[in-house]
Design a protein around this motif. Sequence first.
Motif, PDB file in Angstrom:
ATOM      1  N   PRO A 132      61.635  38.466 -16.378  1.00 55.34           N
ATOM      2  CA  PRO A 132      60.732  39.211 -15.484  1.00 55.34           C
ATOM      3  C   PRO A 132      59.701  40.059 -16.216  1.00 55.34           C
ATOM      4  N   TYR A 183      54.421  41.478 -15.974  1.00 59.45           N
ATOM      5  CA  TYR A 183      55.568  41.767 -15.118  1.00 59.45           C
ATOM      6  C   TYR A 183      55.530  40.874 -13.889  1.00 59.45           C
ATOM      7  N   GLN A 184      56.520  40.009 -13.760  1.00 64.03           N
ATOM      8  CA  GLN A 184      56.658  39.141 -12.593  1.00 64.03           C
ATOM      9  C   GLN A 184      58.111  39.213 -12.119  1.00 64.03           C
ATOM     10  N   PRO A 185      58.383  40.069 -11.130  1.00 58.70           N
ATOM     11  CA  PRO A 185      59.766  40.268 -10.691  1.00 58.70           C
ATOM     12  C   PRO A 185      60.429  39.010 -10.151  1.00 58.70           C
ATOM     13  N   THR A 186      59.640  38.035  -9.702  1.00 56.97           N
ATOM     14  CA  THR A 186      60.234  36.796  -9.187  1.00 56.97           C
ATOM     15  C   THR A 186      60.558  35.807 -10.304  1.00 56.97           C
ATOM     16  N   ARG A 187      60.156  36.119 -11.527  1.00 56.81           N
ATOM     17  CA  ARG A 187      60.482  35.261 -12.676  1.00 56.81           C
ATOM     18  C   ARG A 187      61.830  35.748 -13.223  1.00 56.81           C
ATOM     19  N   SER A 188      62.902  35.306 -12.609  1.00 63.11           N
ATOM     20  CA  SER A 188      64.223  35.887 -12.842  1.00 63.11           C
ATOM     21  C   SER A 188      64.709  35.745 -14.278  1.00 63.11           C
TER      22      SER A 188
END
Length: 310
Positions: A126, A118-123
């Motif tokens: 994510p 989970y990487q919220p900045t990887r639009s």
Amino acid sequence: MSNLPALKQDIAKMGGEFGKALPGHITADKFVRTTQTAIALTRNIDKVRNPQSLLAACSKAASDGLILDGREAALVIDNNGDVQYRPMMRGLLKLAYNSGALKSLVVEAVRENDLFDYQPTRSAEPIIHKIDLKSARGEVYAVYALAMFKDGGIVHEVMTVEDVNRIRDRSDAWRAHKAGKIKSTPWATDWSEMARKTVFRRLSKYLPASSDRDDRLAQAAERIDEDYTFEIDAEPANGNAQAQVQPAAKKRGGAAAALKDVTPPKQEPAKGKAQSKPQPAQDDDPPDYDPETGEIIEYDGPDQRPGDDI
């Protein structure tokens, strides 16, 4: 089940009214027939004391555009003998897809042995979630909802077990169950389903409205768990009667509110005793949250509205 024929007859008489609330793709006849089958299969239907509560519950389902087939929505008998309406995860997903704007929608639990990135900045991506069904997945530690739009947009929400349980712990039904005052609650019997509905409710604020009626998705998603988690009281182990737990007063108007006044009677102070100083109403909810299932939670963590239980 001596009252079952009468309940079925009441449903049949309301067919015209249900038809006014139903979306175009569901006929009143289909809704009535499905509902009559549903009440025959509903546990504790013989304990219904207030037939008007059944009509109110069915009216909610019709207004949301959900069939009471146990998959899209279901009926539950509470400890007062009233009928409550429960929208199910499948029904909520159906309403979300009715907008025609979604390419895909995933609401899933994450377990210890899953691969979860989970990487919220990887639009563009994510969430990456891979499940190995050949081995034990382990315990749930998070739930998430992710929607991809046909135009390429993505919205998502992720909650830990602790996040979900903070909402669960505000539920009157859960507290009553923990105290042994009611027999069951979906938070005890179907935690994963309730957790998925919780995270979906957060996501649903960002989803487009149903195409057939603008407020159906939000309306169904806002149904708070106090409206449908109270069931028949459990028998205490020692055989002594337990006091019934009353459902919290509804926070909104509508058919259910009109059918039953749950306001407790005003207590007069005893003669010669000083009356206690009135306490201010407790409201730690964010001031811009619009409370049952009607906007979805905007705030994370312990400052969420108590009414945001699923």
